[in-house]
Design a protein around this motif. Sequence first.
Motif, PDB file in Angstrom:
ATOM      1  N   GLY A 154       0.781  -1.227   0.000  1.00  0.00           N
ATOM      2  CA  GLY A 154       0.000   0.000   0.000  1.00  0.00           C
ATOM      3  C   GLY A 154       0.809   1.271   0.000  1.00  0.00           C
ATOM      4  N   SER A 155       2.146   1.151  -0.010  1.00  0.00           N
ATOM      5  CA  SER A 155       2.962   2.358   0.017  1.00  0.00           C
ATOM      6  C   SER A 155       4.223   2.177  -0.809  1.00  0.00           C
ATOM      7  CB  SER A 155       3.352   2.724   1.453  1.00  0.00           C
ATOM      8  OG  SER A 155       4.422   1.904   1.905  1.00  0.00           O
ATOM      9  N   ARG A 156       4.824   3.296  -1.161  1.00  0.00           N
ATOM     10  CA  ARG A 156       6.044   3.292  -1.950  1.00  0.00           C
ATOM     11  C   ARG A 156       7.214   2.690  -1.179  1.00  0.00           C
ATOM     12  NH1 ARG A 156       5.104   7.733  -6.007  1.00  0.00           N
ATOM     13  NH2 ARG A 156       7.334   8.089  -6.220  1.00  0.00           N
ATOM     14  N   VAL A 157       7.288   2.979   0.120  1.00  0.00           N
ATOM     15  CA  VAL A 157       8.378   2.420   0.919  1.00  0.00           C
ATOM     16  C   VAL A 157       8.287   0.905   0.958  1.00  0.00           C
ATOM     17  CG1 VAL A 157       9.340   2.270   3.240  1.00  0.00           C
ATOM     18  CG2 VAL A 157       8.688   4.474   2.317  1.00  0.00           C
ATOM     19  N   GLN A 158       7.085   0.371   1.121  1.00  0.00           N
ATOM     20  CA  GLN A 158       6.915  -1.081   1.133  1.00  0.00           C
ATOM     21  C   GLN A 158       7.361  -1.684  -0.200  1.00  0.00           C
ATOM     22  OE1 GLN A 158       2.727  -0.778   2.192  1.00  0.00           O
ATOM     23  NE2 GLN A 158       3.107  -1.948   4.046  1.00  0.00           N
ATOM     24  N   ALA A 159       7.064  -0.995  -1.299  1.00  0.00           N
ATOM     25  CA  ALA A 159       7.481  -1.481  -2.614  1.00  0.00           C
ATOM     26  C   ALA A 159       8.998  -1.504  -2.726  1.00  0.00           C
ATOM     27  CB  ALA A 159       6.881  -0.602  -3.714  1.00  0.00           C
ATOM     28  N   VAL A 160       9.654  -0.474  -2.213  1.00  0.00           N
ATOM     29  CA  VAL A 160      11.115  -0.410  -2.258  1.00  0.00           C
ATOM     30  C   VAL A 160      11.730  -1.530  -1.419  1.00  0.00           C
ATOM     31  CG1 VAL A 160      13.120   0.977  -1.601  1.00  0.00           C
ATOM     32  CG2 VAL A 160      11.204   2.045  -2.797  1.00  0.00           C
ATOM     33  N   LEU A 161      11.136  -1.821  -0.257  1.00  0.00           N
ATOM     34  CA  LEU A 161      11.651  -2.898   0.580  1.00  0.00           C
ATOM     35  C   LEU A 161      11.557  -4.252  -0.128  1.00  0.00           C
ATOM     36  CD1 LEU A 161      10.225  -1.906   4.089  1.00  0.00           C
ATOM     37  CD2 LEU A 161      12.554  -1.630   3.251  1.00  0.00           C
ATOM     38  N   ILE A 162      10.448  -4.474  -0.847  1.00  0.00           N
ATOM     39  CA  ILE A 162      10.309  -5.726  -1.591  1.00  0.00           C
ATOM     40  C   ILE A 162      11.350  -5.798  -2.711  1.00  0.00           C
ATOM     41  CG2 ILE A 162       8.820  -6.955  -3.239  1.00  0.00           C
ATOM     42  CD1 ILE A 162       6.469  -6.296  -1.483  1.00  0.00           C
ATOM     43  N   ALA A 163      11.558  -4.670  -3.403  1.00  0.00           N
ATOM     44  CA  ALA A 163      12.566  -4.646  -4.458  1.00  0.00           C
ATOM     45  C   ALA A 163      13.948  -4.958  -3.909  1.00  0.00           C
ATOM     46  CB  ALA A 163      12.570  -3.276  -5.138  1.00  0.00           C
ATOM     47  N   GLU A 164      14.243  -4.430  -2.724  1.00  0.00           N
ATOM     48  CA  GLU A 164      15.530  -4.704  -2.085  1.00  0.00           C
ATOM     49  C   GLU A 164      15.673  -6.188  -1.774  1.00  0.00           C
ATOM     50  OE1 GLU A 164      19.222  -3.881  -0.854  1.00  0.00           O
ATOM     51  OE2 GLU A 164      17.876  -2.282  -1.481  1.00  0.00           O
ATOM     52  N   ARG A 165      14.604  -6.781  -1.222  1.00  0.00           N
ATOM     53  CA  ARG A 165      14.652  -8.209  -0.883  1.00  0.00           C
ATOM     54  C   ARG A 165      14.780  -9.087  -2.118  1.00  0.00           C
ATOM     55  NH1 ARG A 165       9.898  -6.895   2.116  1.00  0.00           N
ATOM     56  NH2 ARG A 165      10.438  -6.160   4.189  1.00  0.00           N
ATOM     57  N   ALA A 166      14.253  -8.583  -3.235  1.00  0.00           N
ATOM     58  CA  ALA A 166      14.329  -9.349  -4.479  1.00  0.00           C
ATOM     59  C   ALA A 166      15.676  -9.178  -5.171  1.00  0.00           C
ATOM     60  CB  ALA A 166      13.211  -8.927  -5.422  1.00  0.00           C
ATOM     61  N   GLY A 167      16.525  -8.303  -4.646  1.00  0.00           N
ATOM     62  CA  GLY A 167      17.837  -8.098  -5.239  1.00  0.00           C
ATOM     63  C   GLY A 167      17.834  -7.178  -6.431  1.00  0.00           C
ATOM     64  N   LEU A 168      16.771  -6.358  -6.577  1.00  0.00           N
ATOM     65  CA  LEU A 168      16.686  -5.475  -7.738  1.00  0.00           C
ATOM     66  C   LEU A 168      17.482  -4.192  -7.565  1.00  0.00           C
ATOM     67  CD1 LEU A 168      12.918  -5.649  -8.760  1.00  0.00           C
ATOM     68  CD2 LEU A 168      14.834  -7.001  -9.601  1.00  0.00           C
ATOM     69  N   LEU A 169      17.794  -3.834  -6.326  1.00  0.00           N
ATOM     70  CA  LEU A 169      18.438  -2.550  -6.070  1.00  0.00           C
ATOM     71  C   LEU A 169      19.877  -2.738  -5.648  1.00  0.00           C
ATOM     72  CD1 LEU A 169      15.578  -0.863  -4.022  1.00  0.00           C
ATOM     73  CD2 LEU A 169      15.914  -0.869  -6.488  1.00  0.00           C
ATOM     74  N   SER A 170      20.723  -1.866  -6.142  1.00  0.00           N
ATOM     75  CA  SER A 170      22.123  -1.903  -5.770  1.00  0.00           C
ATOM     76  C   SER A 170      22.285  -1.471  -4.333  1.00  0.00           C
ATOM     77  CB  SER A 170      22.947  -0.969  -6.677  1.00  0.00           C
ATOM     78  OG  SER A 170      24.229  -0.771  -6.139  1.00  0.00           O
ATOM     79  N   ARG A 171      23.097  -2.187  -3.586  1.00  0.00           N
ATOM     80  CA  ARG A 171      23.381  -1.782  -2.213  1.00  0.00           C
ATOM     81  C   ARG A 171      24.063  -0.420  -2.177  1.00  0.00           C
ATOM     82  NH1 ARG A 171      20.844  -4.507   1.953  1.00  0.00           N
ATOM     83  NH2 ARG A 171      20.351  -6.535   1.128  1.00  0.00           N
ATOM     84  N   GLU A 172      24.811  -0.125  -3.202  1.00  0.00           N
ATOM     85  CA  GLU A 172      25.486   1.176  -3.231  1.00  0.00           C
ATOM     86  C   GLU A 172      24.474   2.302  -3.400  1.00  0.00           C
ATOM     87  OE1 GLU A 172      28.646   1.661  -2.603  1.00  0.00           O
ATOM     88  OE2 GLU A 172      28.753  -0.487  -2.258  1.00  0.00           O
ATOM     89  N   GLY A 173      23.293   1.973  -3.965  1.00  0.00           N
ATOM     90  CA  GLY A 173      22.295   3.002  -4.208  1.00  0.00           C
ATOM     91  C   GLY A 173      21.348   3.223  -3.062  1.00  0.00           C
ATOM     92  N   GLY A 174      21.526   2.427  -1.966  1.00  0.00           N
ATOM     93  CA  GLY A 174      20.594   2.532  -0.871  1.00  0.00           C
ATOM     94  C   GLY A 174      20.529   3.890  -0.232  1.00  0.00           C
ATOM     95  N   GLU A 175      21.662   4.647  -0.260  1.00  0.00           N
ATOM     96  CA  GLU A 175      21.672   5.941   0.388  1.00  0.00           C
ATOM     97  C   GLU A 175      20.769   6.932  -0.338  1.00  0.00           C
ATOM     98  OE1 GLU A 175      22.927   6.636   3.144  1.00  0.00           O
ATOM     99  OE2 GLU A 175      24.297   5.005   3.531  1.00  0.00           O
ATOM    100  N   GLY A 176      20.308   6.550  -1.550  1.00  0.00           N
ATOM    101  CA  GLY A 176      19.455   7.466  -2.294  1.00  0.00           C
ATOM    102  C   GLY A 176      18.032   7.522  -1.776  1.00  0.00           C
ATOM    103  N   VAL A 177      17.663   6.593  -0.934  1.00  0.00           N
ATOM    104  CA  VAL A 177      16.304   6.608  -0.402  1.00  0.00           C
ATOM    105  C   VAL A 177      16.268   7.598   0.724  1.00  0.00           C
ATOM    106  CG1 VAL A 177      14.440   5.185   0.517  1.00  0.00           C
ATOM    107  CG2 VAL A 177      16.160   4.163  -0.961  1.00  0.00           C
ATOM    108  N   ARG A 178      15.755   8.798   0.466  1.00  0.00           N
ATOM    109  CA  ARG A 178      15.792   9.842   1.483  1.00  0.00           C
ATOM    110  C   ARG A 178      14.624  10.781   1.300  1.00  0.00           C
ATOM    111  NH1 ARG A 178      19.677  10.966  -2.303  1.00  0.00           N
ATOM    112  NH2 ARG A 178      19.589  12.984  -3.285  1.00  0.00           N
TER     113      ARG A 178
END
Length: 222
Positions: free
Chosen positions: A198-222
């Motif tokens: 139901g939210s954008r943050v929840q979607a980002v967390l799922i993408a992270e768990r699925a390995g879609l996001l670079s760990r180096e890019g995590g600091e961009g979530v702000r």
Amino acid sequence: MVRVMVIDDEALIRTGFTHILNAADDIEVVGAVPGGLGVHAVRELQPDVVLLDIRMPDVDGLSVLADLRRMSQPPVVAMLTTFDADDYVATALRSGAAGFLLKDTDPEELPHLVRTLAQGGTVLSSKVTRRVVDGYLDHGAREPAAVRLTDRLTERERAVLALMAEGLANTDIGERLHLSTGTVKGHVTNLLGKLRVGSRVQAVLIAERAGLLSREGGEGVR
């Protein structure tokens, strides 16, 4: 004008945030109340953004969040705390909070963060972004359930999701992908539905768990 409400049991926090935000030309604090009055005040004043203390002596911030999320037109809610390793952070994000801020956030940054929330972006304090990504997820492990969910996304929806992870609002995503804001909004709605969140943050967390996001890019979530 972005209408903001501050819900916090500390009068000093309420006064300080009100003073900082009201100094911005495009932001108005319509209410600043202790936790027990929060839900009623939101219903009465209908703010766009709520800054909600996650831990209060008279009421649980997570319970207030749940009540706000059940409203027919819920405001955007970002959680406030003094702790950079708060055990409630993951629960709040998964319960629909659109962000997480420390109470000692730089006053010069606060109006920008509120604008980001109002525009549909995600906000995670730079001091705790890495802790949220590395501490509350599975340290890089690809969760099968998350992979199955993200496999439903189209290439364009994945591109939109990646930019959501950078904290970009729909307008900014449209500029990056050369799409109209309405088209981006449609993609966001579709991907939230496919990911069953139901939210954008929840979607980002799922993408992270699925390995879609670079760990180096995590600091961009702000």
